[in-house]
Design a protein around this motif. Structure first.
Motif, mmCIF file in Angstrom:
data_model
loop_
_atom_site.group_PDB
_atom_site.id
_atom_site.type_symbol
_atom_site.label_atom_id
_atom_site.label_comp_id
_atom_site.label_asym_id
_atom_site.label_seq_id
_atom_site.Cartn_x
_atom_site.Cartn_y
_atom_site.Cartn_z
ATOM 1 N N ALA A 2 2.650 1.648 -3.248
ATOM 2 C CA ALA A 2 1.959 1.845 -4.262
ATOM 3 C C ALA A 2 1.866 3.438 -4.547
ATOM 4 O O ALA A 2 1.573 4.047 -5.815
ATOM 5 C CB ALA A 2 0.428 1.250 -4.089
ATOM 6 N N LYS A 3 2.044 4.267 -3.437
ATOM 7 C CA LYS A 3 2.027 5.652 -3.557
ATOM 8 C C LYS A 3 3.111 6.290 -4.174
ATOM 9 O O LYS A 3 3.212 7.266 -5.072
ATOM 10 C CB LYS A 3 1.894 6.104 -2.281
ATOM 11 C CG LYS A 3 0.760 6.072 -1.468
ATOM 12 C CD LYS A 3 0.672 6.811 -0.096
ATOM 13 C CE LYS A 3 -0.823 6.439 0.731
ATOM 14 N NZ LYS A 3 -0.518 6.819 2.102
ATOM 15 N N LYS A 4 4.134 5.479 -4.358
ATOM 16 C CA LYS A 4 5.465 5.633 -4.875
ATOM 17 C C LYS A 4 5.604 5.263 -6.274
ATOM 18 O O LYS A 4 6.934 5.024 -6.832
ATOM 19 C CB LYS A 4 6.671 5.821 -4.071
ATOM 20 C CG LYS A 4 6.763 6.609 -2.868
ATOM 21 C CD LYS A 4 8.110 6.628 -2.292
ATOM 22 C CE LYS A 4 8.181 7.609 -1.122
ATOM 23 N NZ LYS A 4 9.390 7.412 -0.381
ATOM 24 N N THR A 5 4.506 4.653 -6.770
ATOM 25 C CA THR A 5 5.114 3.902 -7.965
ATOM 26 C C THR A 5 3.910 4.307 -9.166
ATOM 27 O O THR A 5 3.103 3.778 -9.558
ATOM 28 C CB THR A 5 4.630 2.432 -7.779
ATOM 29 O OG1 THR A 5 5.321 2.150 -6.453
ATOM 30 C CG2 THR A 5 4.949 1.538 -8.895
ATOM 31 N N LYS A 6 4.596 5.537 -9.733
ATOM 32 C CA LYS A 6 3.944 6.157 -10.778
ATOM 33 C C LYS A 6 4.489 5.921 -11.957
ATOM 34 O O LYS A 6 3.719 5.771 -13.222
ATOM 35 C CB LYS A 6 3.454 7.589 -10.447
ATOM 36 C CG LYS A 6 3.006 7.932 -9.147
ATOM 37 C CD LYS A 6 1.387 7.759 -9.337
ATOM 38 C CE LYS A 6 0.332 8.423 -8.148
ATOM 39 N NZ LYS A 6 0.747 7.426 -6.740
ATOM 40 N N PHE A 51 0.184 -3.392 -7.715
ATOM 41 C CA PHE A 51 -0.099 -2.105 -7.031
ATOM 42 C C PHE A 51 1.566 -1.549 -6.600
ATOM 43 O O PHE A 51 1.688 -0.301 -6.474
ATOM 44 C CB PHE A 51 -0.937 -2.153 -5.770
ATOM 45 C CG PHE A 51 -2.329 -2.556 -6.224
ATOM 46 C CD1 PHE A 51 -2.973 -1.657 -6.897
ATOM 47 C CD2 PHE A 51 -2.990 -3.636 -5.968
ATOM 48 C CE1 PHE A 51 -4.307 -1.845 -7.310
ATOM 49 C CE2 PHE A 51 -3.960 -4.266 -6.624
ATOM 50 C CZ PHE A 51 -4.924 -3.127 -7.250
ATOM 51 N N GLY A 52 2.422 -2.432 -5.922
ATOM 52 C CA GLY A 52 3.560 -2.160 -5.406
ATOM 53 C C GLY A 52 4.559 -2.014 -6.393
ATOM 54 O O GLY A 52 5.723 -1.312 -6.216
ATOM 55 N N GLU A 80 9.905 3.704 -11.249
ATOM 56 C CA GLU A 80 9.677 3.385 -10.121
ATOM 57 C C GLU A 80 9.010 1.853 -10.077
ATOM 58 O O GLU A 80 9.309 1.051 -9.179
ATOM 59 C CB GLU A 80 8.724 4.331 -9.599
ATOM 60 C CG GLU A 80 9.270 5.434 -8.993
ATOM 61 C CD GLU A 80 8.263 6.719 -8.978
ATOM 62 O OE1 GLU A 80 8.732 7.840 -8.439
ATOM 63 O OE2 GLU A 80 7.069 6.742 -9.435
ATOM 64 N N TYR A 108 0.747 -1.250 0.036
ATOM 65 C CA TYR A 108 0.118 -0.046 -0.065
ATOM 66 C C TYR A 108 0.729 1.191 0.058
ATOM 67 O O TYR A 108 0.602 2.140 -0.870
ATOM 68 C CB TYR A 108 -0.960 0.153 1.191
ATOM 69 C CG TYR A 108 -1.808 1.328 1.185
ATOM 70 C CD1 TYR A 108 -2.850 1.431 0.463
ATOM 71 C CD2 TYR A 108 -1.463 2.231 2.333
ATOM 72 C CE1 TYR A 108 -3.492 2.837 0.694
ATOM 73 C CE2 TYR A 108 -2.055 3.285 2.505
ATOM 74 C CZ TYR A 108 -3.291 3.487 1.632
ATOM 75 O OH TYR A 108 -3.986 4.593 1.699
ATOM 76 N N PHE A 109 2.038 1.006 1.164
ATOM 77 C CA PHE A 109 2.678 2.447 0.989
ATOM 78 C C PHE A 109 3.771 2.445 -0.459
ATOM 79 O O PHE A 109 3.835 3.585 -0.945
ATOM 80 C CB PHE A 109 3.780 2.276 2.397
ATOM 81 C CG PHE A 109 3.027 2.773 3.385
ATOM 82 C CD1 PHE A 109 2.308 3.922 3.622
ATOM 83 C CD2 PHE A 109 2.735 1.656 4.385
ATOM 84 C CE1 PHE A 109 1.480 4.332 4.756
ATOM 85 C CE2 PHE A 109 1.885 1.895 5.410
ATOM 86 C CZ PHE A 109 1.379 3.090 5.760
#
Lengths: 500, 105
Positions: A27-31, A174-175, A35, A24-25
């Motif tokens: 995923a926020k940095k996987t754009k 997601f990650g 990444e 989950y964490f």
């Protein structure tokens, strides 16, 4: 539900819960693509060493080798040694040029000074086939493990295979690489710790005297089985050169900032993995002495040993560790397969290298789902195979299709596009073809009288053939432009000047 | 992707770069050869001297077990030799060349 199941279930939930939180964490940095595929190149050499160990030590290393040693004795340990010897080769020949020349996949390196579209098409086929065979082995291990562990719950093999496929997709979708890396690091620590405790308990059982343990082993088990030297040599070649051709391992080199960290990570990885394989000597022979293999599934010797020595709780713990082991490897494999599909085939071949960040990540996710579904279907098909054996075949394909093409591209000036494609295709077709014509498929599966190709492992023929095809075809199709580019490639490959 | 090498092609003629490439090739080849000898020695013993593996070295611990663990340790030590060389020599040479590339000298 039995005591062992409770321990295992709580441990599963702890592992799955914490790794999903990490995902989950992450995923926020996987754009962006960087990444998603390479964790933004933010992993340190030490972390990557552990993650490489977690990516590499699969169901084959833990469940497969223990089962092989318990039934065939020393033969199983040939895998322990063989799985390690690829690492120095990887370090001396591949690690630094790979990191300096590539971006996300080893095909980047081969395509660097050649015509990218044919190269990427061939390399992606090699990667995807290697990944699929390897994934099948892991699915079989996971399915058997869960089936044994949850007998009381009537959870079946097929449910386990689907569950593993689903979790693997969640981590990767997601990650991306960041979540996958941390899943692999946690798993490496758990596996090395769990195996250390198991060895401690085996030795305690024999009053801490290795001599007492080996004294109980049947003398024939302490010797390699009497097999043809050609079979020995062929498996040896596959294991040694397979490591440096495994797409999910090669991909990890792009998660570190530079060649120095890449080199450091191989050193750490070799240390962790070597330590684990040294433990397999005691685990394997411990199982050979203490576990009744007539009533135990071939891949379940290690968990069964844990049950005998440490009761239900330890059995539950170790089964959960084995499960975590498999999850971490399948996540790495899915990511490597997805990168071959999206970065090499879609962006490199179909879009000719031009695609937006968003497009790249979306396609990588579609690739992940495709691979996940395929892996589940294959896992269901190959239920009854030893996982170390299946992984041995994946190594043969990696060593034949991927390794020669990669090594020639970083070392040989006169290498050409046609030569590289010829090398990959020859290695791939021969490796797969000879496996089909060999004793395991042609005789055991197709029920023919005699194999057309006598060796169990094709590497003895397919690796040299891939090198010969690459060299001969390159000499027949000289390419002055690629030769000129080799000079400028050298600055980047040796000194990292201009590396991404 | 950076295209930095193109502006630095003169560095290919730099004696320091040639020295770096030669040394890296030499150590890679020597260490690869040692790994091959160690591992294929092991494989040849398996293929032709299988009875040797059950012979006892100390107590009941057999030659096969000692040899197998020995090969694993040897591989790790060889990677250590390479890392030591690279940390002491290679990195410094690479740093000097990257510096030259940056300043375009």
């Amino acid at each position: 539900m039995g005591h062992s199941s409770w321990v295992a279930v709580s441990f599963f939930f702890a592992f799955v819960g914490s790794t999903l939180a990490l995902t989950y964490f992450a995923a926020k940095k996987t754009k962006t693509a960087k990444e998603f595929y390479a964790a933004g190149r933010s992993i340190s050499g030490f972390q990557n060493g552990l993650a490489l160990a977690g990516d590499y030590m699969s169901a084959a290393s833990f469940l497969g080798i223990a089962g092989l040693v318990a039934t065939k004795g020393y033969d199983g340990l040939i895998y322990s040694v063989g799985f390690l010897v690829g690492w120095p080769i990887c370090m001396f020949l591949i690690a630094e040029p790979l990191r300096n020349l590539g971006k996300f996949t080893f095909a980047d390196v081969v395509a660097y000074r050649l015509n990218p579209r044919p190269i990427r098409t061939a390399a992606a086929m090699g990667s995807i086939l290697t990944v699929l065979i390897y994934l099948t082995a892991q699915m079989v291990g996971a399915g058997k493990l869960v089936e044994m562990l949850f007998k009381e719950l009537h959870l079946k093999y097929i449910h386990a295979v689907i569950g593993v496929g689903a979790l693997m997709m969640v981590y990767v979708l997601f990650g991306g690489m960041k979540a996958t890396t941390w899943v692999q690091i946690i798993k490496a620590i758990l596996l090395i710790g769990g195996a250390t405790v198991l060895v401690f308990m085996i030795l305690r059982h024999f009053s801490f005297s290795p001599s007492a343990l080996f004294g109980r082993v049947n003398e024939e088990m302490l010797k390699p089985v009497n097999k043809s030297p050609w079979d020995r040599l062929s498996l040896g070649l596959a294991l040694m050169f397979g490591t440096a051709g495994l797409p999910h391992i090669l991909m990890r080199f792009y998660t570190v900032p530079d060649a120095k960290e890449a080199r450091k990570s191989v050193f750490y990885a070799t240390g962790w993995i070597g330590y684990f394989y040294i433990l397999t000597f005691t685990i394997g022979f411990g199982a050979a002495v203490l576990v009744d293999m007539k009533t135990t599934n071939l891949n379940m010797a290690a968990p069964e040993l844990a049950k005998i020595l440490g009761g239900d709780a330890f059995f539950g713990f170790l089964s959960a560790v084995a499960f975590a082991t498999i999850l971490a490897v399948v996540a790495g494999l899915a990511l490597a397969g997805a990168s071959a599909l999206s970065h090499d085939l879609y962006v490199g071949v179909i879009k000719k290298g031009v695609a937006t960040e968003r497009e790249q990540v979306v396609v990588a996710r579609v690739g992940t789902i495709t691979l996940g579904v395929l892996a589940v279907l294959l896992g269901i098909q190959f239920e009854e195979k030893n996982v170390a054996y299946l992984v041995g075949l994946a190594f043969a394909v990696a060593a034949s299709a991927n390794f020669p093409a990669l090594l020639l591209s970083v070392t040989w000036k006169k290498y050409t596009t046609a030569g590289a494609v010829a090398s990959t295709v020859t290695g791939l077709v021969l490796a797969i073809g000879l496996i089909i014509l060999g004793p395991d498929v042609w005789v055991k599966a197709f029920k023919n009288e005699k194999p057309i190709f006598a060796l169990e492992n094709p590497a003895l023929i397919s690796i040299p053939a891939a090198f010969v095809a690459g060299i001969v075809v390159s000499l027949l199709t000289p390419d002055p432009v690629a030769q000129a580019k080799f000079e400028d490639e050298k600055l980047r490959s040796y000194a990292g000047i201009g590396a991404d | 992707m950076s295209d930095a090498p193109h502006g630095n092609l003169h560095l290919l003629q730099d004696p320091e770069f040639k020295d770096l490439a030669n040394r890296k090739n030499r150590i890679s080849l020597v260490l690869t050869a040692v790994t091959l000898v160690v591992y294929y020695g092991f494989i040849l013993l398996i293929a032709f001297k299988r009875d040797l593996f059950a012979s006892k070295v100390t107590g009941n611990v057999t030659f096969g077990v000692v040899l197998g663990i020995g090969v694993i340790l040897a591989c790790w030590l060889l990677t250590g030799v390479y890392v030591r060389w690279a940390n002491q020599k290679y990195d410094a040479m690479v740093a000097r060349l990257q510096e030259k590339a940056k300043h375009g000298t």
